[in-house]
Design a protein around this motif. Structure first.
Motif, PDB file in Angstrom:
ATOM      1  N   LEU A   1     -45.737  65.558 110.146  1.00 33.15           N
ATOM      2  CA  LEU A   1     -45.052  66.016 111.361  1.00 33.15           C
ATOM      3  C   LEU A   1     -44.306  67.313 111.056  1.00 33.15           C
ATOM      4  CD1 LEU A   1     -43.464  62.612 112.483  1.00 33.15           C
ATOM      5  CD2 LEU A   1     -45.528  63.660 113.417  1.00 33.15           C
ATOM      6  N   PRO A   2     -45.040  68.406 110.892  1.00 30.29           N
ATOM      7  CA  PRO A   2     -44.401  69.655 110.475  1.00 30.29           C
ATOM      8  C   PRO A   2     -43.298  70.082 111.451  1.00 30.29           C
ATOM      9  CG  PRO A   2     -46.801  69.898 110.553  1.00 30.29           C
ATOM     10  CD  PRO A   2     -46.473  68.567 111.140  1.00 30.29           C
ATOM     11  N   GLY A   3     -42.165  70.447 110.901  1.00 26.49           N
ATOM     12  CA  GLY A   3     -41.071  70.961 111.730  1.00 26.49           C
ATOM     13  C   GLY A   3     -40.194  69.899 112.349  1.00 26.49           C
ATOM     14  N   GLU A   4     -40.582  68.626 112.223  1.00 29.55           N
ATOM     15  CA  GLU A   4     -39.772  67.556 112.814  1.00 29.55           C
ATOM     16  C   GLU A   4     -38.513  67.379 111.957  1.00 29.55           C
ATOM     17  OE1 GLU A   4     -41.070  66.181 115.695  1.00 29.55           O
ATOM     18  OE2 GLU A   4     -39.030  65.369 115.909  1.00 29.55           O
ATOM     19  N   PRO A   5     -37.309  67.460 112.563  1.00 30.44           N
ATOM     20  CA  PRO A   5     -36.108  67.367 111.720  1.00 30.44           C
ATOM     21  C   PRO A   5     -35.891  65.963 111.166  1.00 30.44           C
ATOM     22  CG  PRO A   5     -35.507  67.571 114.040  1.00 30.44           C
ATOM     23  CD  PRO A   5     -37.000  67.717 113.972  1.00 30.44           C
ATOM     24  N   LEU A   6     -35.519  65.909 109.894  1.00 23.69           N
ATOM     25  CA  LEU A   6     -35.127  64.647 109.264  1.00 23.69           C
ATOM     26  C   LEU A   6     -33.643  64.732 108.931  1.00 23.69           C
ATOM     27  CD1 LEU A   6     -38.064  63.779 106.821  1.00 23.69           C
ATOM     28  CD2 LEU A   6     -37.637  62.949 109.145  1.00 23.69           C
ATOM     29  N   TYR A   7     -32.938  63.626 109.114  1.00 26.64           N
ATOM     30  CA  TYR A   7     -31.505  63.597 108.878  1.00 26.64           C
ATOM     31  C   TYR A   7     -31.185  62.769 107.639  1.00 26.64           C
ATOM     32  CZ  TYR A   7     -31.746  65.470 113.548  1.00 26.64           C
ATOM     33  OH  TYR A   7     -32.056  66.251 114.618  1.00 26.64           O
ATOM     34  N   GLY A   8     -29.907  62.663 107.345  1.00 25.26           N
ATOM     35  CA  GLY A   8     -29.470  61.880 106.201  1.00 25.26           C
ATOM     36  C   GLY A   8     -28.627  62.729 105.270  1.00 25.26           C
ATOM     37  N   HIS A   9     -27.510  62.171 104.826  1.00 26.01           N
ATOM     38  CA  HIS A   9     -26.629  62.890 103.908  1.00 26.01           C
ATOM     39  C   HIS A   9     -27.056  62.691 102.451  1.00 26.01           C
ATOM     40  CE1 HIS A   9     -24.151  62.955 107.503  1.00 26.01           C
ATOM     41  NE2 HIS A   9     -23.333  63.791 106.912  1.00 26.01           N
ATOM     42  N   VAL A  10     -27.435  61.466 102.100  1.00 25.61           N
ATOM     43  CA  VAL A  10     -27.738  61.162 100.699  1.00 25.61           C
ATOM     44  C   VAL A  10     -28.944  61.969 100.188  1.00 25.61           C
ATOM     45  CG1 VAL A  10     -28.396  59.315  99.094  1.00 25.61           C
ATOM     46  CG2 VAL A  10     -26.594  58.926 100.785  1.00 25.61           C
ATOM     47  N   PRO A  11     -30.014  62.130 101.009  1.00 25.13           N
ATOM     48  CA  PRO A  11     -31.128  62.940 100.513  1.00 25.13           C
ATOM     49  C   PRO A  11     -30.697  64.367 100.167  1.00 25.13           C
ATOM     50  CG  PRO A  11     -31.810  61.672 102.421  1.00 25.13           C
ATOM     51  CD  PRO A  11     -30.319  61.495 102.305  1.00 25.13           C
ATOM     52  N   ASP A  12     -29.700  64.910 100.878  1.00 21.14           N
ATOM     53  CA  ASP A  12     -29.247  66.271 100.589  1.00 21.14           C
ATOM     54  C   ASP A  12     -28.216  66.319  99.470  1.00 21.14           C
ATOM     55  OD1 ASP A  12     -30.874  67.548 102.411  1.00 21.14           O
ATOM     56  OD2 ASP A  12     -29.470  67.282 104.067  1.00 21.14           O
ATOM     57  N   ALA A  13     -27.274  65.379  99.491  1.00 22.28           N
ATOM     58  CA  ALA A  13     -26.169  65.435  98.519  1.00 22.28           C
ATOM     59  C   ALA A  13     -26.567  64.826  97.177  1.00 22.28           C
ATOM     60  CB  ALA A  13     -24.937  64.723  99.081  1.00 22.28           C
ATOM     61  N   GLY A  14     -27.561  63.949  97.178  1.00 19.97           N
ATOM     62  CA  GLY A  14     -27.960  63.277  95.935  1.00 19.97           C
ATOM     63  C   GLY A  14     -27.066  62.099  95.624  1.00 19.97           C
ATOM     64  N   LEU A  15     -27.466  61.312  94.649  1.00 23.77           N
ATOM     65  CA  LEU A  15     -26.674  60.151  94.251  1.00 23.77           C
ATOM     66  C   LEU A  15     -25.504  60.596  93.374  1.00 23.77           C
ATOM     67  CD1 LEU A  15     -29.584  57.668  93.454  1.00 23.77           C
ATOM     68  CD2 LEU A  15     -28.018  57.585  95.408  1.00 23.77           C
ATOM     69  N   PRO A  16     -24.385  59.865  93.411  1.00 28.37           N
ATOM     70  CA  PRO A  16     -23.253  60.202  92.543  1.00 28.37           C
ATOM     71  C   PRO A  16     -23.639  60.135  91.066  1.00 28.37           C
ATOM     72  CG  PRO A  16     -22.593  58.603  94.210  1.00 28.37           C
ATOM     73  CD  PRO A  16     -24.091  58.710  94.285  1.00 28.37           C
ATOM     74  N   LYS A  17     -22.961  60.928  90.272  1.00 30.58           N
ATOM     75  CA  LYS A  17     -23.141  60.850  88.824  1.00 30.58           C
ATOM     76  C   LYS A  17     -22.737  59.460  88.339  1.00 30.58           C
ATOM     77  CE  LYS A  17     -21.763  62.891  84.459  1.00 30.58           C
ATOM     78  NZ  LYS A  17     -21.671  64.152  83.761  1.00 30.58           N
ATOM     79  N   GLY A  18     -23.613  58.828  87.553  1.00 31.83           N
ATOM     80  CA  GLY A  18     -23.302  57.501  87.025  1.00 31.83           C
ATOM     81  C   GLY A  18     -23.566  56.366  88.007  1.00 31.83           C
ATOM     82  N   PHE A  19     -24.284  56.662  89.120  1.00 33.32           N
ATOM     83  CA  PHE A  19     -24.567  55.628  90.123  1.00 33.32           C
ATOM     84  C   PHE A  19     -25.443  54.525  89.548  1.00 33.32           C
ATOM     85  CE2 PHE A  19     -27.404  53.956  93.451  1.00 33.32           C
ATOM     86  CZ  PHE A  19     -26.452  53.424  94.303  1.00 33.32           C
ATOM     87  N   VAL A  20     -25.068  53.274  89.805  1.00 36.71           N
ATOM     88  CA  VAL A  20     -25.851  52.126  89.342  1.00 36.71           C
ATOM     89  C   VAL A  20     -26.160  51.240  90.551  1.00 36.71           C
ATOM     90  CG1 VAL A  20     -25.893  50.127  87.804  1.00 36.71           C
ATOM     91  CG2 VAL A  20     -24.660  52.184  87.124  1.00 36.71           C
ATOM     92  N   PRO A  21     -27.448  50.948  90.803  1.00 41.08           N
ATOM     93  CA  PRO A  21     -27.789  50.083  91.943  1.00 41.08           C
ATOM     94  C   PRO A  21     -27.200  48.679  91.770  1.00 41.08           C
ATOM     95  CG  PRO A  21     -29.785  50.838  90.787  1.00 41.08           C
ATOM     96  CD  PRO A  21     -28.622  51.405  90.052  1.00 41.08           C
ATOM     97  N   ALA A  22     -27.023  48.001  92.896  1.00 40.11           N
ATOM     98  CA  ALA A  22     -26.325  46.705  92.900  1.00 40.11           C
ATOM     99  C   ALA A  22     -26.925  45.707  91.916  1.00 40.11           C
ATOM    100  CB  ALA A  22     -26.326  46.131  94.317  1.00 40.11           C
ATOM    101  N   ALA A  23     -28.258  45.626  91.889  1.00 35.89           N
ATOM    102  CA  ALA A  23     -28.895  44.580  91.083  1.00 35.89           C
ATOM    103  C   ALA A  23     -28.648  44.773  89.584  1.00 35.89           C
ATOM    104  CB  ALA A  23     -30.405  44.563  91.357  1.00 35.89           C
ATOM    105  N   LEU A  24     -28.302  45.985  89.184  1.00 35.63           N
ATOM    106  CA  LEU A  24     -28.087  46.267  87.754  1.00 35.63           C
ATOM    107  C   LEU A  24     -26.616  46.293  87.383  1.00 35.63           C
ATOM    108  CD1 LEU A  24     -30.734  49.118  87.272  1.00 35.63           C
ATOM    109  CD2 LEU A  24     -31.000  46.660  86.903  1.00 35.63           C
ATOM    110  N   ARG A  25     -25.745  45.983  88.358  1.00 35.58           N
ATOM    111  CA  ARG A  25     -24.315  46.065  88.078  1.00 35.58           C
ATOM    112  C   ARG A  25     -23.752  44.733  87.652  1.00 35.58           C
ATOM    113  NH1 ARG A  25     -22.075  49.431  93.114  1.00 35.58           N
ATOM    114  NH2 ARG A  25     -20.336  48.011  92.789  1.00 35.58           N
ATOM    115  N   SER A  26     -22.786  44.796  86.773  1.00 35.83           N
ATOM    116  CA  SER A  26     -22.193  43.561  86.261  1.00 35.83           C
ATOM    117  C   SER A  26     -21.277  42.927  87.302  1.00 35.83           C
ATOM    118  CB  SER A  26     -21.417  43.852  84.992  1.00 35.83           C
ATOM    119  OG  SER A  26     -20.496  44.900  85.222  1.00 35.83           O
ATOM    120  N   ASP A  27     -20.717  43.751  88.239  1.00 40.06           N
ATOM    121  CA  ASP A  27     -19.761  43.202  89.207  1.00 40.06           C
ATOM    122  C   ASP A  27     -20.442  42.727  90.485  1.00 40.06           C
ATOM    123  OD1 ASP A  27     -20.458  45.752  90.065  1.00 40.06           O
ATOM    124  OD2 ASP A  27     -18.503  46.158  90.951  1.00 40.06           O
TER     125      ASP A  27
END
Lengths: 319, 319
Positions: free
Chosen positions: A292-318
């Motif tokens: 879909l050329p030219g169709e706008p896509l939104y989202g903050h995370v795709p642009d800003a990226g994941l935080p440094k040191g981010f760990v997904p829930a399944a891999l976290r001890s807490d």
């Protein structure tokens, strides 16, 4: 899941982009691109995808290939294939195509219901009962699940505020009419967190295990705030659309679905597992952009990226 | 307030646009436009505005007129005029200009602190103690309040996760050093609602009545979701920036302040009064647009409009 050791994720993210997103834009995505996109989403860990809508192709030509898309999607393992059906006729077509789950929209607002599907809310509830009867004629192991989403549950652009008692009463009538689950939709982007928490708590009190998920919009920027409130009320299923496809969050009246990428980041960062790999999810955007050329896509995370040191829930001890 | 009958609003929205917004963009807003903007915000019901920063004009030429802006803003009735001061020297200038409240940033991350202000966190805490001593030399009725915001409290782009124990320990040291209030800032847009709720609860437990507000960013789209969590923890003061000025929410590293218009809508729709008239608030955007041509302004509510039948918190029977 292939391994018995894999814990079921805490939250089910139900992707609506291939239906809700694609039907809201004028370009039509080719069938093979739809299937590649759906496969990429499943590959990223999405376990449920609404792949199309069984409405008249005259109304929504973008959905004309719904049967073909369903036929392709049900070959993907570990994926629940969902389709929207507005009425009995749509349900017949969806069942013939082999869907795992039907979803029917029923509006809490009389004016919205008449404008949207030409039926009163009472007639729409009666249609759900007809679909239930149809489903029950099938052999037990071939029956799709029957989900209903109550649209305009948090307010209507035509009627304004919608009484909460009416929403809960409709949910009870829909459960009696044979819906397996009844969710609440903020079709208009009117919902606020206090209302979301209150109404979902009442939904659980009213119909118990038949209480379904939350379909929230970001039209006024409140989408993820409302997710937090729904989580507080005990909701464990959330609809969202990759890239917020089809709904410019800045345009009044647009769909404005919450963005899957930002939702998954919210949940995973809170320690709630989704089973979804955010990097693979973001990579799937390339398929939309190419098809879909030219169709706008939104989202903050795709642009800003994941935080440094981010760990997904399944891999976290807490978690 | 002019009438004894007016109830104090539930939540204090502290506008940071004229400082945090303007210092993050390259164009400089003329002094008279700043004062017209600040007056328009106060006219819309904002009760606290961070109007400038007393740093070297070589570093931030956009803030060179801070003393003039403070002198003008303190003439507006019912407005708390706040200025950022990085050190004792800045505090001296801000006090000479007549501010009501000083705010000092102190970073929980050693690397961020050194990069940002060239001081270790310990040295920054010592600077707060010096400002306290300076303030206490003033006659009691001329002493500005001294607020500290702990930056990178929820994570650092250089160090990654920041230990929560360290943040709470710093808050306790800052309270002992003489801060009147200590708030928490998500400088990097790393915060999630579970973390926000947990850390603010610990802040209240640690320093009680000296616990300050939340300064949240929307870099990853989680800003208002984090507000909901902070409200749950008992926070009643929130920083935000009109139009999200100065921080493109889509650009990594950008300020990304939460948008005042969307924040006020969230609070008012939840039944939490702010004292702010949303229509007058939105009208104030015209001053920015005229003074800073081409500068992008963000916010969903200004584009989507208020819901049909929307009633502000103060006029609702359930609020």
């Amino acid at each position: 899941m292939s391994s018995m050791n894999v814990k079921t994720p805490d939250i089910l993210v139900s992707e609506v982009g291939p239906r809700d997103g694609l039907q809201s834009i004028s370009q039509a995505m080719p069938t093979d691109a739809k299937l590649r996109w759906i496969a990429a989403l499943a590959g990223a860990g999405l376990r449920e995808i609404e792949v199309g809508s069984f409405v008249s192709p005259k109304l929504l030509p973008q959905m004309a290939d719904a049967a073909e898309v369903v036929a392709g999607a049900i070959k993907i393992s570990d994926l629940t294939v969902l389709a929207l059906v507005p009425n009995l006729k749509g349900a017949e077509r969806a069942i013939a195509a082999g869907v795992h789950k039907l979803t029917m929209p029923v509006s809490a607002s009389r004016q919205h219901s008449l404008a949207n599907i030409g039926k009163t809310p009472e007639e729409a509830i009666a249609e759900v009962a007809k679909v239930r009867t149809l489903v029950d004629t099938l052999p037990q192991d071939q029956r799709p699940a029957l989900e209903v989403g109550i649209s305009t549950a948090f307010g209507c652009t035509m009627e304004g505020p919608v009484p909460e008692d009416r929403v809960i009463e409709m949910a009870e009538l829909l459960a009696k009419a044979g819906a397996d689950s009844v969710g609440l939709s903020d079709t208009t982007g009117y919902a606020n967190p206090a209302q979301v928490k209150r109404l979902f708590k009442r939904l659980f009190a009213g119909i118990g295990a038949k209480a379904g998920g939350a379909h929230l919009h970001n039209t006024r920027g409140q989408g993820l705030a409302n997710v937090v409130a729904a989580l507080d009320a005990g909701v464990t299923t959330f609809d969202s659309s990759q890239g917020g496809l089809g709904g410019c969050p800045y345009a009044p009246g647009a769909t404005g679905n919450i963005v899957t990428e930002d939702l998954v980041f919210l949940l995973e960062s809170m320690g709630l597992s989704t089973g979804i790999d955010i990097d693979r999810l973001i990579a799937a955007r390339a398929i939309i952009q190419a098809a879909l050329p030219g169709e706008p896509l939104y989202g903050h995370v795709p642009d800003a990226g994941l935080p440094k040191g981010f760990v997904p829930a399944a891999l976290r001890s807490d978690a």
